[in-house]
Design an enzyme around this catalytic site. Structure first.
Site, mmCIF file in Angstrom:
data_model
loop_
_atom_site.group_PDB
_atom_site.id
_atom_site.type_symbol
_atom_site.label_atom_id
_atom_site.label_comp_id
_atom_site.label_asym_id
_atom_site.label_seq_id
_atom_site.Cartn_x
_atom_site.Cartn_y
_atom_site.Cartn_z
ATOM 1 N N GLY A 68 2.740 7.296 -0.582
ATOM 2 C CA GLY A 68 2.740 6.252 -1.474
ATOM 3 C C GLY A 68 4.161 5.909 -1.789
ATOM 4 O O GLY A 68 5.092 6.770 -1.750
ATOM 5 N N CYS A 69 4.098 4.826 -2.604
ATOM 6 C CA CYS A 69 5.547 4.450 -2.856
ATOM 7 C C CYS A 69 6.394 5.363 -3.949
ATOM 8 O O CYS A 69 7.260 5.785 -3.857
ATOM 9 C CB CYS A 69 5.415 2.907 -3.501
ATOM 10 S SG CYS A 69 4.216 2.633 -4.771
#
Lengths: 339, 339, 339, 339
Positions: D149-150
């Site tokens: 995920g970012c």
């Protein structure tokens, strides 16, 4: 109707002061002073005021300020402000000072963080920290209010109920703050160039922002023990608004509902504090252009997260300044401030 | 592999030049000159380049510039640029000049609009206006390209097919242009303060922007008769991008389809011009960070509306400069410029 | 004190109506109607109103609207609005309708551009186009005001003095308009997604925007001859504000000074029109949150360029609606509208 | 040259994948699959690709996907992704999955936080968490990468050196994250309306964001003890960029210099991690459009503040995905990713 002056008329906060005072039924602006040369009408500096308020500015010199006013707002930079304030107090003009010059009881704290000698220690003695939610009774009686900083306003209102009731450890407070660019002032420098700010987020003055001791002082006072605050401000690409995300550890186990009840109780009579319910969260756009401080509180794994938002130019500066004036003058506290 | 220098390395356009040249398989940056004092690594000035390109800048003085390069890009301000260009030409270094100093064949036009005496008239004689879509053959042979202004690039590419084919009256052209704030340069002044630009649109330099004669000159040349252009630039709150909305009157009745066919024909071999079809309209965000000029054309009540958009820093400056270099050096025209 | 209702309470324009009416000393909001299901308090829809105005919304059905009001503002979409308006007029409630449903005297023009049959032709007969600067005397006497569109407000105020005095050709008017994104309404669709709007400028509805016939109608009326307008709206990345850049050709030679004198004369008694002097130009940020229209005029090569800016939600909608109410009810025209 | 497909071609991350792969000398896009109906050319969906990459999209159905590729990037939403991934693995196509479906070793954690049954547990067994800075050796050997995920990318890179060396308490980590709006995806809903996002900062999903367990899992793994993370994401008005402000308590006293030396040592060979020195702080604009993670570290009163910034769409998604592909295929790790 009282006569009011603004000392330092070209600051962003002064525009907001003017807008609020124009709506105020008990105050009349009679003087606008500026250190800028060559300026004349205030509406040349802030064209939005054209045809609404075209008063001329006066060139500000220490020697020659009209003193026939009831109240002045001083929006000069720190270290400059204290050169003007005593002159007003001496002739019975009440002062709300928006600089940091009178926010510290301990002169040494001021001198350490602002790196300048304090030239008006007697002013320090009479000044009251102008956060009405905490110090209203003292504000009523004073002639000099030190208007709080924008970040401290947001942070302290968010923390006060839990600190006062001793629910949280005040030696382990983290405040992660986000502010619009107007918080950086009107001066043009590389950091405020549009292309440097736009499409960008950054932290600044990490571990050394001058609002750190201001928050620590007041939290220590409220909590009656030495507070330690880790304060990290950030700039976000918008004109105005502050959101403080505050992380504290609880001394006592407590639920979301109980904690919201504490806040609702503490601020039940406050005209400018809103507590979010139904698990909603504050957005800065919902307080911008208002004098409200909006707060949500969440308990997550024994930690309390407090989200506190204000308009940095209104509740964080000029709105609160007028709120203080209202209290000092015995006016209804919301005069000029409710939309 | 040719050796390339950038003269005026701290401009926004220079950052774009560097980014493009780093992707270029035939050019090597060997020199970065700046008039700023005390600067050192280019990545200190543009931190985005850190670890990617950390070359040191050299202090630029007229006397002492290394000349062992094949090509230089000059990104100095007008009037300064022409102090440096002749020195390079003299020793056989090709020049793409991004200032306005060599864009006017008529020295008097330059001197009138830029209010300064032109000190390099012989440079004017050899300079070619670097709009490849119109002057490619001349660019191939020259040693000095005057890289077009950002607005003129967008406007002229939008107008050229109709002007050349004599479909429109060139003495009655209206260009309403919208630009991002980077078009104002990197200098920090009141007009570029974030809070002055954000949440605001405004026109500037109405009837007196220096790109007016530049557009008129080239359109006159293409149309073989005196052109008259009413050019009004506006600032919009975004970093980059230009949209020119151009209004011209038709000499001949023609349909939307025919006019799009004319544009498609005219630009059929151009690598960097896109004509919108299916009644779609250009958005600046679809050309930002590319060297494309994107155009839509509409006929409304006997008038043609041309919408022409570019990235002011790429096709409007550094991308076009590299496109010109590619042409001057016999490289594939798209080298470094296709994503 | 009159009793006021808002029919269509969840529109962006309704929030502005509420904010203005809360400051209004002669009007009381007594009813908020919405077609949305499940909504309740208006402050749940617009959290900025929390603690300031928490009135409940009523579910709007055509059958069952309280009629014991003095005035309603209808902010429903076109075609829906005319389903509700007659019911109010029938029982003597005055109406300011913010949709387009009553703006056209010619029913056929409405039906052509809005692609729907007009169901209240008798309303059309009594409706007055609510631009006070032009039609004040008629507004005083009417029970139904068609509140002008945002672009037409800005454009017509900019054009009227020259059109009325026959200084310009009305069959050759170009209006290049720039608007903030709130002009697109509150509906969420691809075009209003943040990442589609931000860092972007684009034209839309070129040659076919519904405000074109609205402007042409009124300009024809003022100029007493058929007007032809080329109107091109653009979206710029900001919340609110409109700037119209208007290009017209002069019938008579005239100087900048004379033309500014004409505007100053024409609007000398208008409380909400400001003419820029000293070669200054309007910025949308200087009219945002005000009911002002700010205008600059320049003569360039026999052409007049008029720059006219308003807040699309205030003078372009809700502020003007309240101005119309004030006129219809005999109140001071600026009530609630001067900051 | 390998053949590459993108499964879910209309996501914002897919546009970035395409832009990167077009610059990649060893990979060729041969397939674009989308669940959208009626779409055709990818350049109709992303007009910026017009004339650069006009490949047609294929309608995606589970039954009928071409399998003659070497590698696919799956950009489908969680729960959908795992319906497609096994089909590719079965026929020997390597997969980088950008959803959350394969990020958790513990199926139960996934099922709890994503509220859906995991339908491909055997995939979970082979998947490697694709953070090259930590798991490069495993990525080299796998056929299925779960792209991080970012927020976790930014947070974990910021924490890893101190966690691995046991310098900080991992059961008391606060991560205050700020993200641009593209992090909310391309879907249009009230929260992504321009006027809701612009001029606003807000926290969201406080105490319940799905990236919390993802960060805790990896930090637990690295630190070899149960980690507890208080993660609070915020939305700021910009298109892209993430800044994580991380607050941790130190087990050992250490200076700023020592801690920076630890980071510099840990990441000395990493092509995409930049450690700020000279007390400079990261700005998101300096990593946007790059695959860099930029980090500053400060020691303040026994606490470490780590500021870690990435482009959420590049290092936080598509850039890292290509970096993983490069590792899985034995290419130079920076191919396509250095500007």
């Amino acid at each position: 109707m009282i006569k009011v002056g603004i000392i330092g008329a070209t600051a962003y906060t002064s525009l907001e002061l003017i807008k609020i005072l124009l709506r105020h039924s008990e105050a009349d602006i009679v003087y606008l002073g500026t250190r800028r040369e060559g300026s004349n009408k205030i509406s040349d500096i802030f064209p939005i005021l054209t045809n609404t308020f075209d008063m001329s500015c006066s060139r500000l010199t220490q020697k020659d300020i009209p003193k026939d006013m009831d109240m002045v707002f001083v929006t000069l930079p720190p270290a400059i402000s204290m050169q003007y304030v005593p002159g007003f107090l001496d002739v019975g003009v009440k002062v709300v000072d928006l600089s940091a010059d009178y926010r510290f009881q301990e002169r040494s704290t001021y001198e350490k963080w602002y790196e300048v000698k304090h030239t008006d220690p007697s002013g320090l003695d009479v000044a009251i920290y102008g956060l009405p939610e905490i110090f209203r009774e003292n504000i009523k009686k004073t002639i000099l209010v030190a208007n709080p900083g924008c970040y401290p306003t947001s942070a302290i209102i968010g923390l006060a109920p839990l600190v006062l009731k001793d629910y949280v450890y005040t030696d382990d407070i983290i405040i992660d703050a986000k502010s619009g660019i107007s918080g950086r002032g009107r001066e043009h420098k590389e950091e405020t160039h549009y292309c440097e700010c736009n499409e960008n987020v950054e932290a600044y003055n990490v571990g050394e922002h001058r609002h750190t001791p201001e928050i620590e002082n007041i939290i220590s006072l409220i909590g009656k023990s030495e507070a330690s605050v880790c304060f990290t401000p950030h700039l976000v690409p918008m004109n105005r608004g502050i959101l403080c995300s505050i992380y504290v550890k609880m001394k006592k186990r407590i639920s979301d509902e109980e904690i919201i009840a504490i806040f609702n109780g503490f601020y039940s009579k406050e005209p400018f504090v809103r507590i979010k319910t139904d698990r909603k969260l504050p957005k800065t756009k919902d307080v911008v252009d208002t004098n409200f401080c909006e707060i949500a509180i969440r308990v997550v794994d024994g930690r309390v997260i407090i989200l506190s938002s204000i308009d940095n130019l209104i509740k964080g500066a000029s709105g609160q300044a007028v709120q203080n004036m209202n209290i000092m003058c015995g006016f209804k506290e919301t005069l000029g401030l409710s939309s």
